[in-house]
Design a protein around this motif. Sequence first.
Motif, PDB file in Angstrom:
ATOM      1  N   VAL A   1      50.938  48.510  55.174  1.00  0.00           N
ATOM      2  CA  VAL A   1      49.532  48.925  55.280  1.00  0.00           C
ATOM      3  C   VAL A   1      49.025  49.474  53.950  1.00  0.00           C
ATOM      4  O   VAL A   1      49.633  50.361  53.350  1.00  0.00           O
ATOM      5  CB  VAL A   1      49.355  49.975  56.399  1.00  0.00           C
ATOM      6  N   GLY A   2      47.927  48.901  53.477  1.00  0.00           N
ATOM      7  CA  GLY A   2      47.276  49.342  52.246  1.00  0.00           C
ATOM      8  C   GLY A   2      47.810  48.702  50.974  1.00  0.00           C
ATOM      9  O   GLY A   2      47.121  48.680  49.960  1.00  0.00           O
ATOM     10  N   ARG A   3      49.029  48.160  50.996  1.00  0.00           N
ATOM     11  CA  ARG A   3      49.620  47.583  49.785  1.00  0.00           C
ATOM     12  C   ARG A   3      48.861  46.369  49.258  1.00  0.00           C
ATOM     13  O   ARG A   3      48.669  46.265  48.049  1.00  0.00           O
ATOM     14  CB  ARG A   3      51.086  47.205  50.012  1.00  0.00           C
ATOM     15  N   PRO A   4      48.401  45.437  50.123  1.00  0.00           N
ATOM     16  CA  PRO A   4      47.648  44.302  49.580  1.00  0.00           C
ATOM     17  C   PRO A   4      46.387  44.729  48.813  1.00  0.00           C
ATOM     18  O   PRO A   4      46.055  44.130  47.790  1.00  0.00           O
ATOM     19  CB  PRO A   4      47.287  43.489  50.832  1.00  0.00           C
ATOM     20  N   ASN A   5      45.726  45.772  49.291  1.00  0.00           N
ATOM     21  CA  ASN A   5      44.519  46.260  48.605  1.00  0.00           C
ATOM     22  C   ASN A   5      44.846  46.980  47.284  1.00  0.00           C
ATOM     23  O   ASN A   5      44.139  46.823  46.301  1.00  0.00           O
ATOM     24  CB  ASN A   5      43.728  47.227  49.495  1.00  0.00           C
ATOM     25  N   LYS A   6      45.912  47.756  47.303  1.00  0.00           N
ATOM     26  CA  LYS A   6      46.272  48.541  46.118  1.00  0.00           C
ATOM     27  C   LYS A   6      46.911  47.706  45.022  1.00  0.00           C
ATOM     28  O   LYS A   6      46.720  47.977  43.838  1.00  0.00           O
ATOM     29  CB  LYS A   6      47.216  49.680  46.505  1.00  0.00           C
ATOM     30  N   ARG A   7      47.684  46.701  45.404  1.00  0.00           N
ATOM     31  CA  ARG A   7      48.400  45.865  44.440  1.00  0.00           C
ATOM     32  C   ARG A   7      48.281  44.404  44.854  1.00  0.00           C
ATOM     33  O   ARG A   7      49.248  43.792  45.329  1.00  0.00           O
ATOM     34  CB  ARG A   7      49.861  46.277  44.372  1.00  0.00           C
ATOM     35  N   PRO A   8      47.097  43.802  44.661  1.00  0.00           N
ATOM     36  CA  PRO A   8      46.911  42.401  45.057  1.00  0.00           C
ATOM     37  C   PRO A   8      47.883  41.471  44.334  1.00  0.00           C
ATOM     38  O   PRO A   8      48.259  41.715  43.193  1.00  0.00           O
ATOM     39  CB  PRO A   8      45.471  42.100  44.641  1.00  0.00           C
ATOM     40  N   LEU A   9      48.266  40.422  45.016  1.00  0.00           N
ATOM     41  CA  LEU A   9      49.152  39.415  44.413  1.00  0.00           C
ATOM     42  C   LEU A   9      48.455  38.702  43.265  1.00  0.00           C
ATOM     43  O   LEU A   9      47.283  38.537  43.238  1.00  0.00           O
ATOM     44  CB  LEU A   9      49.582  38.389  45.485  1.00  0.00           C
TER      45      LEU A   9
END
Length: 190
Positions: A182-190
């Motif tokens: 949760v929240g990782r895709p927003n904070k560190r996009p691929l």
Amino acid sequence: PTSEGGVPSAEGGVPHEGRVRVLDVGSGGGLPGLVIAVSESEWEVTMLEATRKKCDFLRSAALSLGLRHVSVECGRAEEHGHKQAWRESFPMVSARAVAELRILCELCLPFTRVGGYFFAMKGPLAAANAEISAAENALDKLGGKVVNIIEVPDENNVGLGTRSIVVIQKVRETPKEYPRGVGRPNKRPL
């Protein structure tokens, strides 16, 4: 109608057989989930929304509209994307412009069946093309391929201008580590 190769076209057709399952991620106020449900009464429409208040609204709206083929799930895409019953089980997934395309890919492609389509609603064509370029790494890692961009004109003159729908076909399975927490895709996009 579809364009060459069965890819959904601007005229709206989507190749399918039998009962179609559609997932709308981040349904919010019901766009496009409720609109799809109203226009396609034979389709099974699932709306996934993280905010309880919005989930309650979506359930109430579906009930008021008599949409028995709609279900609302309150939860996060980052969590549901790892559930066996949800993972790579939807032939069609949609998301309104709730995040950059590279983030949406991580949130939505894990739900999309191989051979299925993810429809990302985006802004003007130039902005959509820029987001596609920025999402190349995410698309490659997650098993998606852009196969069409549908331009949607502002026919009712509501001031939105022409919008775009980026059509992404799922060409291979998404690695099990995606979506990240949760929240990782927003904070560190691929």
